[in-house]
Design a protein around this motif. Structure first.
Motif, mmCIF file in Angstrom:
data_model
loop_
_atom_site.group_PDB
_atom_site.id
_atom_site.type_symbol
_atom_site.label_atom_id
_atom_site.label_comp_id
_atom_site.label_asym_id
_atom_site.label_seq_id
_atom_site.Cartn_x
_atom_site.Cartn_y
_atom_site.Cartn_z
ATOM 1 N N LEU A 117 0.990 -1.568 0.201
ATOM 2 C CA LEU A 117 0.242 -0.097 0.192
ATOM 3 C C LEU A 117 0.866 1.551 0.200
ATOM 4 O O LEU A 117 0.647 2.376 -0.266
ATOM 5 C CB LEU A 117 -0.934 -0.120 1.070
ATOM 6 C CG LEU A 117 -2.187 0.674 0.924
ATOM 7 C CD1 LEU A 117 -3.150 0.506 0.042
ATOM 8 C CD2 LEU A 117 -3.284 0.525 2.750
ATOM 9 N N HIS A 118 1.813 1.528 0.822
ATOM 10 C CA HIS A 118 2.612 2.474 1.182
ATOM 11 C C HIS A 118 3.115 2.914 -0.389
ATOM 12 O O HIS A 118 3.584 4.292 -1.275
ATOM 13 C CB HIS A 118 4.496 2.361 1.734
ATOM 14 C CG HIS A 118 5.113 3.317 1.705
ATOM 15 N ND1 HIS A 118 6.002 2.956 0.397
ATOM 16 C CD2 HIS A 118 5.468 3.971 2.468
ATOM 17 C CE1 HIS A 118 6.618 4.084 1.052
ATOM 18 N NE2 HIS A 118 6.721 4.450 2.356
ATOM 19 N N GLY A 119 3.777 1.815 -1.587
ATOM 20 C CA GLY A 119 4.567 1.551 -2.659
ATOM 21 C C GLY A 119 2.897 2.381 -3.333
ATOM 22 O O GLY A 119 3.423 3.465 -4.505
ATOM 23 N N LEU A 120 2.479 1.526 -3.684
ATOM 24 C CA LEU A 120 0.650 2.214 -4.250
ATOM 25 C C LEU A 120 0.779 3.949 -4.065
ATOM 26 O O LEU A 120 0.089 4.532 -5.121
ATOM 27 C CB LEU A 120 -0.385 1.533 -3.812
ATOM 28 C CG LEU A 120 -0.249 0.383 -4.610
ATOM 29 C CD1 LEU A 120 -1.719 -0.561 -4.429
ATOM 30 C CD2 LEU A 120 0.034 -0.280 -6.721
ATOM 31 N N MET A 121 1.019 4.255 -2.845
ATOM 32 C CA MET A 121 0.196 5.304 -2.763
ATOM 33 C C MET A 121 1.759 6.621 -3.527
ATOM 34 O O MET A 121 1.309 7.291 -3.450
ATOM 35 C CB MET A 121 0.675 5.952 -0.872
ATOM 36 C CG MET A 121 -1.087 5.045 -0.349
ATOM 37 S SD MET A 121 -1.017 5.543 1.400
ATOM 38 C CE MET A 121 -1.352 7.020 0.967
ATOM 39 N N ARG A 122 2.571 6.429 -2.787
ATOM 40 C CA ARG A 122 3.918 7.439 -3.439
ATOM 41 C C ARG A 122 3.595 6.942 -5.070
ATOM 42 O O ARG A 122 3.820 7.873 -5.707
ATOM 43 C CB ARG A 122 5.468 6.268 -2.953
ATOM 44 C CG ARG A 122 5.625 6.362 -1.468
ATOM 45 C CD ARG A 122 7.144 6.428 -1.424
ATOM 46 N NE ARG A 122 7.316 6.664 0.081
ATOM 47 C CZ ARG A 122 8.351 8.036 0.115
ATOM 48 N NH1 ARG A 122 7.525 8.874 -1.122
ATOM 49 N NH2 ARG A 122 8.608 8.650 0.835
ATOM 50 N N GLN A 123 3.844 6.303 -5.393
ATOM 51 C CA GLN A 123 2.905 6.083 -6.522
ATOM 52 C C GLN A 123 1.999 7.014 -6.901
ATOM 53 O O GLN A 123 2.235 8.126 -8.245
ATOM 54 C CB GLN A 123 3.078 4.867 -7.626
ATOM 55 C CG GLN A 123 4.239 3.127 -7.504
ATOM 56 C CD GLN A 123 3.869 2.381 -8.148
ATOM 57 O OE1 GLN A 123 2.940 1.893 -8.754
ATOM 58 N NE2 GLN A 123 4.582 1.726 -7.147
ATOM 59 N N LEU A 124 0.772 7.225 -6.405
ATOM 60 C CA LEU A 124 0.331 7.121 -7.160
ATOM 61 C C LEU A 124 0.342 9.801 -6.879
ATOM 62 O O LEU A 124 -0.357 10.441 -7.408
ATOM 63 C CB LEU A 124 -1.244 7.639 -6.468
ATOM 64 C CG LEU A 124 -2.499 8.503 -7.081
ATOM 65 C CD1 LEU A 124 -2.984 8.430 -7.686
ATOM 66 C CD2 LEU A 124 -3.674 7.958 -5.678
ATOM 67 N N PHE A 125 0.897 9.709 -5.543
ATOM 68 C CA PHE A 125 1.171 11.295 -5.726
ATOM 69 C C PHE A 125 2.509 11.128 -6.428
ATOM 70 O O PHE A 125 2.232 13.104 -7.006
ATOM 71 C CB PHE A 125 2.017 11.069 -4.305
ATOM 72 C CG PHE A 125 0.880 11.886 -3.435
ATOM 73 C CD1 PHE A 125 0.403 13.311 -2.897
ATOM 74 C CD2 PHE A 125 0.852 10.604 -2.571
ATOM 75 C CE1 PHE A 125 -0.508 13.493 -2.331
ATOM 76 C CE2 PHE A 125 -0.694 10.946 -1.568
ATOM 77 C CZ PHE A 125 -0.379 12.493 -1.003
ATOM 78 N N GLN A 126 3.202 10.837 -6.391
ATOM 79 C CA GLN A 126 4.431 11.172 -8.102
ATOM 80 C C GLN A 126 3.155 10.786 -9.041
ATOM 81 O O GLN A 126 4.315 12.684 -9.555
ATOM 82 C CB GLN A 126 5.103 10.288 -8.025
ATOM 83 C CG GLN A 126 6.447 9.517 -6.987
ATOM 84 C CD GLN A 126 7.039 8.154 -6.990
ATOM 85 O OE1 GLN A 126 7.031 6.978 -8.465
ATOM 86 N NE2 GLN A 126 8.135 8.435 -6.102
ATOM 87 N N LEU A 138 -4.841 7.504 -14.370
ATOM 88 C CA LEU A 138 -4.569 8.385 -13.187
ATOM 89 C C LEU A 138 -6.206 7.131 -12.313
ATOM 90 O O LEU A 138 -5.797 7.193 -11.447
ATOM 91 C CB LEU A 138 -5.355 9.266 -13.389
ATOM 92 C CG LEU A 138 -5.714 10.447 -12.122
ATOM 93 C CD1 LEU A 138 -4.651 10.364 -10.862
ATOM 94 C CD2 LEU A 138 -6.126 11.670 -11.931
ATOM 95 N N GLU A 139 -7.276 7.116 -13.384
ATOM 96 C CA GLU A 139 -8.481 6.421 -12.381
ATOM 97 C C GLU A 139 -7.383 5.062 -12.401
ATOM 98 O O GLU A 139 -8.072 4.209 -11.284
ATOM 99 C CB GLU A 139 -8.887 6.137 -13.645
ATOM 100 C CG GLU A 139 -9.563 6.866 -14.241
ATOM 101 C CD GLU A 139 -11.290 7.177 -14.488
ATOM 102 O OE1 GLU A 139 -12.447 6.852 -13.763
ATOM 103 O OE2 GLU A 139 -11.069 6.211 -15.950
ATOM 104 N N GLU A 140 -6.762 3.826 -13.224
ATOM 105 C CA GLU A 140 -5.991 2.747 -11.974
ATOM 106 C C GLU A 140 -5.234 2.906 -11.338
ATOM 107 O O GLU A 140 -5.596 1.959 -10.721
ATOM 108 C CB GLU A 140 -5.273 2.383 -13.845
ATOM 109 C CG GLU A 140 -6.284 1.875 -14.818
ATOM 110 C CD GLU A 140 -5.423 1.059 -16.293
ATOM 111 O OE1 GLU A 140 -5.621 0.915 -16.936
ATOM 112 O OE2 GLU A 140 -3.880 1.957 -15.628
ATOM 113 N N ARG A 141 -4.577 4.217 -10.655
ATOM 114 C CA ARG A 141 -3.629 4.468 -10.111
ATOM 115 C C ARG A 141 -4.319 4.111 -8.958
ATOM 116 O O ARG A 141 -4.423 3.497 -7.592
ATOM 117 C CB ARG A 141 -2.882 5.692 -10.253
ATOM 118 C CG ARG A 141 -2.011 4.822 -11.081
ATOM 119 C CD ARG A 141 -0.983 5.896 -11.230
ATOM 120 N NE ARG A 141 0.255 6.128 -12.097
ATOM 121 C CZ ARG A 141 0.929 4.882 -12.021
ATOM 122 N NH1 ARG A 141 1.806 4.677 -11.183
ATOM 123 N NH2 ARG A 141 2.499 5.053 -12.881
#
Length: 270
Positions: A117-126, A138-141
């Motif tokens: 979950l940490h990785g997914l959140m970082r990727q979305l913020f990036q 963006l929707e997929e993320r």
């Protein structure tokens, strides 16, 4: 005593029902509620908060959560500022994204450590901090983030029953037939009769890549055909569905190992 330094930055998402913020603060927040689901990532320092399960601590690398209407507070740990990123999702967006009737209505842990979950959140913020991209990406993320959060930390796991391959085939056919046309994950999900998260999982399981990645590949193949026809690169980018020539060049180079210009000079020099 912690410093009262307090800074909040809002990030545009372009998605109704999704807010994103970055905060650095030494401030203690009194008990309060939100009418949204909250998912936050502590990036520095730590926070102690009161929740329905009592006092909890979260430090850098941990994730904090809050449900709509859940009373909570927050104060810095050890007298230092803490920094965190925060997503707020409207309940309607959660329902549309993962199918609320298949999921828990609550996240069960106010603080947790979850590297995935940490990785997914970082990727979305990036993704939000970077150059504008496709809405589908963006929707997929954010759907992947929500689906992962609820399936791993909701009070009931998501219904993971897969839809028939026939419905996924319809989605694939739509992307094959008109890759140049913009489309949203919601439209693809409606086409398949699935929630957005279910579609994302089903499509990826069936084809090995996400709908957005597949769409980019189809756009690159369309661009290659247009280049072969002698069309200018700038017009090719637009006709193939890319936001601009630079976007096309990056996708083309990833897929073929050389830029559109080099491809044209190598194979169609005249």
């Amino acid at each position: 005593m912690p410093t009262e330094h307090h800074h909040v930055a809002a990030h545009a998402t372009g998605i109704d029902g999704l807010m994103a913020m970055s905060l650095v603060s030494g401030r203690a927040f009194p008990r309060h509620t939100h009418d949204q689901y909250g998912l936050g990532l502590i990036t520095a320092g730590g926070q102690r908060s009161w929740s329905g399960v009592g006092r909890v601590d979260a430090v850098a690398g941990d994730i904090i959560t809050v449900n709509p209407g859940e009373v909570h507070d927050g104060a810095p740990l050890a007298g230092t500022r803490r920094a965190w990123h925060m997503f707020y999702f409207d309940p309607d967006l959660v329902q549309q994204s993962i199918g609320d009737h298949h999921a828990s209505t609550e996240l069960t842990r106010p603080a947790l450590h979850d590297p995935l979950l940490h990785g997914l959140m970082r990727q979305l913020f990036q993704r939000l901090a970077g150059a504008p991209g496709d809405t589908l990406d963006l929707e997929e993320r954010y759907c992947q983030l929500l689906g992962t959060a609820f399936s791993r930390h909701g009070s009931r796991r998501l219904d993971t029953a897969e839809d028939s391959m026939g419905n996924i085939a319809k989605v694939r056919q739509r992307l094959d037939d008109a890759p140049q046309l913009a489309i949203t994950l919601r439209e693809l999900a409606d086409m398949a009769g699935l929630s957005r998260y279910q579609l994302l999982r089903s499509f990826t399981r069936a084809l090995g890549i996400t709908p957005h990645a597949y769409l980019l590949q189809r756009r690159v193949l369309l661009a290659r055909r247009l280049i072969a026809s002698g069309q200018p690169l700038s017009q090719t980018a637009l006709d193939a569905g890319f936001s601009d020539q630079s976007h096309m060049s990056r996708a083309f180079s990833r897929q073929f190992g050389l830029s559109p210009g080099r491809y044209r000079r190598a194979f169609y020099p005249c």
